[in-house]
Design a protein around this motif. Structure first.
Motif, short mmCIF file in Angstrom:
data_model
loop_
_atom_site.label_atom_id
_atom_site.label_comp_id
_atom_site.label_asym_id
_atom_site.label_seq_id
_atom_site.Cartn_x
_atom_site.Cartn_y
_atom_site.Cartn_z
N PHE A 206 0.62 -1.45 0.12
CA PHE A 206 0.00 -0.19 0.06
C PHE A 206 0.84 1.13 -0.03
CE2 PHE A 206 -3.60 -2.59 2.29
CZ PHE A 206 -4.18 -2.75 1.04
N ASP A 207 2.04 1.27 0.71
CA ASP A 207 2.87 2.17 0.86
C ASP A 207 3.58 2.86 -0.72
OD1 ASP A 207 2.43 2.61 3.34
OD2 ASP A 207 4.11 1.68 4.07
N TYR B 197 -1.59 6.88 -0.96
CA TYR B 197 -1.29 6.41 0.41
C TYR B 197 -0.03 7.05 0.82
CZ TYR B 197 -5.35 3.51 -0.24
OH TYR B 197 -6.61 3.00 -0.43
N PRO C 238 -1.51 8.25 4.39
CA PRO C 238 -1.55 6.85 4.89
C PRO C 238 -2.55 6.69 6.00
CG PRO C 238 0.28 8.31 5.99
CD PRO C 238 -0.23 8.98 4.71
N ARG D 117 -5.30 4.43 4.15
CA ARG D 117 -5.37 3.07 3.58
C ARG D 117 -6.28 2.11 4.00
NH1 ARG D 117 0.74 1.90 6.03
NH2 ARG D 117 -0.43 2.42 7.85
N GLN E 17 -11.20 9.50 -2.82
CA GLN E 17 -9.95 9.76 -2.02
C GLN E 17 -9.85 11.09 -1.27
OE1 GLN E 17 -8.43 6.87 -0.93
NE2 GLN E 17 -10.02 6.07 -2.27
N THR F 87 -6.15 4.65 -7.32
CA THR F 87 -6.04 4.03 -6.02
C THR F 87 -6.67 2.53 -5.85
OG1 THR F 87 -5.88 5.98 -5.08
CG2 THR F 87 -6.33 4.47 -3.51
#
Length: 219
Positions: free
Chosen positions: A15-16, A21, A25, A28, A131, A153
């Motif tokens: 995810f990073d 993200y 973060p 997530r 997002q 995403t």
């Protein structure tokens, strides 16, 4: 001793690598600790987070996507975009007025056959489609940037967690985003809206949601 979390962190390195993200973060996805262990891997996609009225960080799409969590002050309520903390209630009880979506989905997960009581999100993955947060009590005024970042995403998350079924729990999110996905999806009305309990084409939103979950669990 009671468990600490209902979610997994094993996907976080991946995810990073997702651009959004890296900036935010806290957004997530929530990946339930029993994701895919007792049936198909289900990803639930809702609409968006919210920030309280009077906050301005999220009002301009370009500014939001050019920024990051570093722009938040404590008064900006960064906890309101913390997906995992919002979902991770130890007893599966959400007391906030704006969290009716989680209460209703949790009950529906139980009716679909997920067992054990408490927080049944531990069996599924959950994220928001858009997002950028909306203003509390309102639906997001969708801009071109919102669709671009949401598509990138969502597809990034799908590549990482490889769900067997993706269910939008927001008609608006499905309408804007489904056609940009690399996988097929299902969709139901937002669980906090009237159509969750109101019949449309012979079934309520809740009935369709349970049907999709049960259909996949029977495979």
């Amino acid at each position: 001793m009671s468990e600490i979390h209902h979610y997994l962190q094993e996907f976080d390195d991946a995810f990073d690598q997702v651009r959004h993200y890296q900036a935010y973060p806290r957004m997530r996805p929530f990946i339930g600790r029993l994701y895919g262990q007792y049936g198909p891997k289900i990803l639930l996609v809702a609409e968006s987070h919210y920030l309280p009225a009077g906050r301005s960080l999220h009002l301009d799409a370009q500014r939001w996507y050019a920024g990051s969590e570093k722009d938040f002050g404590t008064d900006d309520m960064p906890g309101w975009i913390h997906t995992r903390n919002i979902i991770d209630k130890p007893d599966g009880k959400w007391s906030a007025r704006g969290h009716e979506i989680y209460r209703r989905m949790n009950r529906a997960l139980n009716e679909a056959g997920y067992s054990g009581g408490g927080n049944l999100f531990r069996y599924v993955a959950f994220m928001n489609g858009f997002q950028r947060p909306a203003v509390s009590g309102k639906s997001l005024n969708v801009q071109r940037e919102d669709i671009e970042v949401a598509s990138q995403t969502l597809n990034g998350v799908v590549d990482i967690i490889e769900p067997d079924c993706l269910i939008f729990v927001s008609s608006k999110a499905k309408r804007h985003l489904a056609k940009h996905l690399e996988v097929e999806s299902r969709g139901v009305p937002h669980p906090a809206c009237a159509w969750w309990y109101r019949a449309s084409k012979h079934e309520t939103g809740k009935e369709r949601f349970i049907h999709y979950l049960s259909e996949n669990r029977s495979h």
